[in-house]
Scaffold this active site. Structure first.
Site, PDB file in Angstrom:
ATOM      1  N   ARG A 109       0.876  -1.183   0.000  1.00 40.20           N
ATOM      2  CA  ARG A 109       0.000   0.000   0.000  1.00 40.20           C
ATOM      3  C   ARG A 109       0.905   1.223   0.000  1.00 40.20           C
ATOM      4  O   ARG A 109       1.704   1.408   0.931  1.00 40.20           O
ATOM      5  CB  ARG A 109      -0.895   0.020   1.244  1.00 40.20           C
ATOM      6  N   HIS A 165      -7.207   1.007  -6.633  1.00 43.46           N
ATOM      7  CA  HIS A 165      -7.519   0.465  -5.299  1.00 43.46           C
ATOM      8  C   HIS A 165      -8.459  -0.734  -5.481  1.00 43.46           C
ATOM      9  O   HIS A 165      -9.628  -0.684  -5.100  1.00 43.46           O
ATOM     10  CB  HIS A 165      -8.171   1.556  -4.448  1.00 43.46           C
ATOM     11  N   GLN A 206     -10.643  -2.419  -2.566  1.00 43.58           N
ATOM     12  CA  GLN A 206     -11.781  -1.610  -2.133  1.00 43.58           C
ATOM     13  C   GLN A 206     -12.987  -1.849  -3.026  1.00 43.58           C
ATOM     14  O   GLN A 206     -14.115  -1.976  -2.545  1.00 43.58           O
ATOM     15  CB  GLN A 206     -11.415  -0.126  -2.150  1.00 43.58           C
ATOM     16  N   ASP A 232     -15.431  10.243  -2.001  1.00 44.11           N
ATOM     17  CA  ASP A 232     -14.185  10.054  -1.270  1.00 44.11           C
ATOM     18  C   ASP A 232     -13.726  11.433  -0.801  1.00 44.11           C
ATOM     19  O   ASP A 232     -14.264  12.456  -1.234  1.00 44.11           O
ATOM     20  CB  ASP A 232     -13.142   9.402  -2.193  1.00 44.11           C
ATOM     21  N   CYS A 278     -15.364   5.070   0.767  1.00 43.59           N
ATOM     22  CA  CYS A 278     -14.282   4.132   1.086  1.00 43.59           C
ATOM     23  C   CYS A 278     -13.641   4.411   2.437  1.00 43.59           C
ATOM     24  O   CYS A 278     -12.931   3.546   2.968  1.00 43.59           O
ATOM     25  CB  CYS A 278     -13.230   4.140  -0.019  1.00 43.59           C
ATOM     26  N   ARG A 301     -14.287  -5.187   3.388  1.00 52.98           N
ATOM     27  CA  ARG A 301     -12.875  -5.167   2.997  1.00 52.98           C
ATOM     28  C   ARG A 301     -12.184  -6.459   3.449  1.00 52.98           C
ATOM     29  O   ARG A 301     -11.368  -7.025   2.724  1.00 52.98           O
ATOM     30  CB  ARG A 301     -12.146  -3.968   3.630  1.00 52.98           C
TER      31      ARG A 301
END
Length: 328
Positions: A104, A131, A134, A227, A268, A313
């Site tokens: 990440r 991502h 996600q 987001d 997210c 997740r």
């Protein structure tokens, strides 16, 4: 998943393969809820490289690894990768010690290089461009709430140029959803990726649209998604420009009502919905706001499914690790 070693971006997978990840995640979720052990990767180990801070991704990988019987090592400050040691050398070292590597951090090129040299499965926990874990969680959540993916309408409001806008557009194209990026034109996804996704959409029946008019874009939407507008490392000047440009795209209850009673809110996380954190208070005082990308009213309403999404997740990450590591 016999043709895949790594999980780097959803563009690499077919709709059937993405559906397999979701089906496996649903099965593993049911087992966890029923307290049925599923230590299918007993004795293996995964390295978790975090160049960016994390709550959901780190916890999801650690709990998923433990549930599968694996050990995990969290690697953040103190790693030599990119400092005294090249990415390629780090990949080859970790690949000799671990059965999988999660990354990440920053550029997609970094996780791609890890995959090129590691010799074990590499998982993208977030890069600037994509991502993918996600979006799997998002799609499992949508499927749980609406009973389908194909034909569902998802409107992404805000800055769609980076990992979330890109990945949702790719995922929707692959799985036959109706995707709308709603933002000022300069905040739409890049033309090259749009062209790639439009070609995919022709095969899957997906619809991709781009709009600068929130009130029109949200009509009939099943999901309004957003987001954060700013990253904490960015200068104040960028904050001001971004907030000024995106303020008309804040998710409000008025927009939710325009979409219809069926509409649900997704994010997210983390979210600046109430500005109660230290950073949030600073932003609120500086820019005279009580919320950023979504109002607290929407975030805390029964129409918000952000915590279902956050939980998923872990279940979808577990499915990805199981599918790719069980064959090695």
């Amino acid at each position: 998943m016999e043709n895949h070693t790594h999980f780097l971006k959803l563009l690499d997978f077919t709709p059937d393969e993405i559906r397999q990840f979701l089906d496996t995640a649903a099965d593993l979720k049911a087992k966890k809820k029923a307290r049925i052990p599923h230590r299918y990767l007993e004795g293996r180990n995964v390295a978790l490289i975090f160049e960016k801070t994390s709550t959901r991704t780190r916890c999801a990988f650690e709990v998923a690894a433990r549930d599968l019987g694996m050990g995990s090592s969290y690697i953040a400050t103190g790693s030599q990768m990119g400092v005294k040691e090249s990415i390629a050398d780090t990949a080859r070292v970790l690949g000799r010690m671990y059965d999988g590597i999660e990354y990440r951090g920053y550029g997609q090129s970094i996780v791609d290089e890890l995959a090129r040299y590691a010799g074990v499965p590499v998982f993208n926990g977030l890069t600037d461009e994509f991502h993918p874990t996600q979006v799997l969680a998002d799609f499992l959540t949508i499927r749980e709430h609406f009973g389908k993916l194909r034909g569902a309408k998802l409107v992404y409001l805000g800055d769609a140029r980076f990992n979330m806008g890109n990945s949702l557009m790719v995922g929707c194209a692959k799985m036959g959803l109706h995707f709308v990026a709603c933002a000022p034109k300069s905040y739409w996804p890049g033309a090259e990726l749009v062209e790639t996704c439009q070609a995919i959409a022709k095969e899957t029946g997906a619809v991709l649209e781009f709009s600068e008019a929130p009130a029109e874009a949200v009509q009939g939407a099943d999901v309004l998604y957003t987001d954060v507008w700013v990253s904490m490392g960015e200068p104040v000047k960028v904050w001001q420009e971004r907030i000024d440009a995106l303020a008309p795209y804040q998710v409000t209850m008025e927009l939710m009502d325009r979409a219809g009673e069926q509409c649900r809110f997704m994010h997210c996380l983390p979210s600046f919905h109430d500005l109660k954190t230290d950073i949030g208070r600073e932003m609120g005082e500086r820019f005279h706001r009580d919320a950023m990308e979504v109002t607290d009213e929407v975030f805390e309403s029964p129409r918000s499914i952000v915590f279902d999404e956050a939980e998923n997740r872990m279940h979808t990450i577990k499915a990805v690790m199981y599918e790719l590591m069980s064959q090695k």
